[in-house]
Structure formats: structure tokens, C-alpha cells
Design an enzyme around this catalytic site. Structure first.
Site, short mmCIF file in Angstrom:
data_model
loop_
_atom_site.label_atom_id
_atom_site.label_comp_id
_atom_site.label_asym_id
_atom_site.label_seq_id
_atom_site.Cartn_x
_atom_site.Cartn_y
_atom_site.Cartn_z
N ARG A 42 0.82 -1.21 0.00
CA ARG A 42 0.00 0.00 0.00
C ARG A 42 0.86 1.27 0.00
O ARG A 42 0.50 2.28 -0.62
CB ARG A 42 -0.94 -0.01 1.21
CG ARG A 42 -1.95 -1.17 1.19
CD ARG A 42 -2.82 -1.14 -0.06
NE ARG A 42 -3.69 -2.28 -0.19
CZ ARG A 42 -4.93 -2.37 0.29
NH1 ARG A 42 -5.43 -1.35 0.97
NH2 ARG A 42 -5.65 -3.45 0.12
N ASP A 151 -16.41 6.42 10.66
CA ASP A 151 -15.25 5.65 10.23
C ASP A 151 -14.11 6.62 9.97
O ASP A 151 -14.35 7.80 9.70
CB ASP A 151 -15.57 4.85 8.96
CG ASP A 151 -14.69 3.61 8.83
OD1 ASP A 151 -15.20 2.49 9.01
OD2 ASP A 151 -13.48 3.76 8.55
#
Length: 287
Positions: A42, A151
Site C-alpha cells: 500500500r 469511520d
């Protein structure tokens, strides 16, 4: 800017250590060595996406950016969001069979009851709460029930507000509920009703950031499932304290099946209901 001729960036052991300490300070999420491949992959994607030549150049830019846009993109890339409707269903049973009635016993008809779901992920959990309340709690129309969902990942929040789900995501829903609250699309996905989308208030929140969590107060029930497993002991305690401060006296916390508040904090009492064990903020005065 990087060119196609440049080699793929390499993340060294020192780079990995430096990055995970930085990411932990920012989010409370701890990456151990077993996550090395995932983190490297990532990170390299973000290095290439920003046109940086290497980790050092990317990391310097990340630390000193003014708007925080790349940090948010990085958080979105590094957080894992895998869930489905009616996951760990026994806690939803506990919600409508026990917790809601106890909360309602401390309110007059028409008063507000607040439920907070964090992490939101792509919306399956808060929408499961809404469906359960509508279908299984007979007193839903007697109170002003507010569902909040948060979130740290802005991409999954956008996905939650779109409300489009795969057949796998809705596989556990009873067919009558699926027909009532969803519309099948030509590609086989399922679109949730706008009434349910409008019933949930979504927001970006970092549970490790005091400025994010202090706006959540007078909450009656918190669903915080399968998030604390990504935190270390210190971050878990900080998260527990944030939830404690957010709850009304007598409010409840539901954790994931592999998580235990008793191993994190002594602030909460254990409550054993017929359907599930949950954690409760003591009533004022110890009642």
C-alpha cells in the site's frame, strides 16, 4: 515526478519502522511484522500515486503537507473493511430484546435514544441496526431513535452513503427484508432504500483523536466491533475512555466476539443478557 523508467520503490526495514510509528501516532493502529507485505504494497501504491521518487521523499511530503489530503488517502489505503449484513447477529438480538427496553425505561415517550456504530465500514452494520429496530423492536415509533455511524476511512463512508451491495454482503438477510429494503440492480448488486440511508448520520471520526470524539455525547448504545483488535493496549484504553465519555450513565458497548473490555479498562461493568454479553457504563451514584 517519477517516470515509467524508474524502478519500483523499495521499503527498507528502517522505512517500515519509521512509517508504522508515525501511522500509530496518527491513528492508534499498530502494524506488526506480520503485516509487512500489506503495508509495503500500500505504501508503494501511494508513493507512485503521488509521483514521489522514493519512500523518503514521500514521507517528508506526508509529514509536512498542510491540508492532510494525502494522509487521508493513506488511511483509506491502509484500513481493512470487510463486513456483511447481520454479522454477529446475536448482538442485534440483544439490542431489540434487552438493551433498547432498558434504555427506554429511563426515557419518556418521544425522547431521543442515540446509537453510535463505529467503524461504519461500508454501512452494513448501521443499516443492520436500523433494519433490526424497524422489524423487531415494537416500540420504535414511541421514541426518537438516532443512528450515528463513523469511520476513519472517507472512501467507505462514501460507499455506505451510496448503499450498493454485493450478493455476498446481503446473503444473511431474510428474503422478506431483502425485498422490503433493497432493489436488485441489473448487475446483480442490491441498492438499499433511500429511507434507510437517510436514517443514518455518517461522519468521519478517528477514535484516537480527542477532537473527533468529544462531539459525541449522550450516546445510549455503542457498537464498536472488530476495531480494537487493530490497536495496541494504550490505544485500546484511550478508545475505551472516549466511549465511556460519549455514553450516558447506564449506556452499553458491544464489542466483537474476540474482544474483551475487561482486559482493556475497568471503567465498564459486564452485563450478561440472554442473547449476549455487553459492557455497561455504571449509573451515576453506582446504582
Amino acid at each position: 515526478m517519477r517516470t515509467a523508467a524508474l524502478e519500483t520503490p523499495v521499503i527498507t526495514d528502517a522505512d517500515f519502522q519509521k512509517f508504522r510509528e508515525f501511522f500509530y501516532r496518527k491513528t492508534g493502529i499498530q502494524f506488526d511484522d506480520s503485516k509487512r507485505y500489506f503495508v509495503d504494497k500500500r505504501l508503494i501504491e501511494r508513493i507512485e500515486a503521488t509521483g514521489s521518487d522514493n519512500f523518503r521523499q514521500y514521507f517528508v511530503g506526508l509529514r509536512f503537507e498542510s491540508k492532510g489530503e494525502e494522509m487521508q488517502a493513506l488511511v483509506n489505503a491502509m484500513t481493512v473493511n470487510e463486513t456483511y449484513f447481520f454479522r454477529e447477529q446475536y448482538q442485534f438480538e440483544c439490542l431489540v430484546n434487552s438493551m433498547m427496553d432498558e434504555v427506554a425505561s429511563r426515557r419518556r415517550a418521544g425522547q431521543r435514544i442515540r446509537i453510535w456504530s463505529i467503524p461504519s465500514s461500508t454501512g452494513e452494520e448501521p443499516y443492520s441496526i436500523a433494519i433490526y429496530l424497524l422489524e423487531r423492536w415494537p416500540r420504535i415509533n414511541d421514541y426518537d431513535v438516532e443512528i450515528l455511524s463513523s469511520d476513519i476511512d472517507t472512501q467507505v463512508l462514501q460507499s455506505a452513503q451510496r448503499g450498493l451491495y454485493t450478493p455476498r454482503s446481503v446473503a444473511n438477510l431474510p428474503k422478506p427484508y431483502l425485498a422490503k429494503y433493497f432493489t436488485e440492480q441489473k448487475d446483480g448488486q442490491w441498492l438499499i432504500s433511500r429511507d434507510l440511508v437517510d436514517a443514518v448520520e455518517f461522519s468521519r471520526v478517528n477514535l484516537s483523536e480527542v477532537n473527533d470524539t468529544r462531539k459525541f455525547r449522550d450516546i445510549d448504545i455503542i457498537f464498536c466491533r472488530n476495531l480494537l483488535i487493530y490497536f495496541d493496549d494504550l490505544s485500546r484504553r484511550m478508545a475505551a475512555e472516549a466511549m465511556f465519555d460519549a455514553l450516558r450513565p447506564g449506556g452499553f458497548v458491544c464489542l466483537g466476539h474476540s474482544e474483551s473490555m475487561s482486559r482493556i479498562s475497568s471503567l465498564f461493568a459486564v452485563r450478561r443478557f440472554p442473547d449476549a454479553m455487553v459492557y455497561q457504563k455504571p449509573m451515576e451514584g453506582g446504582a
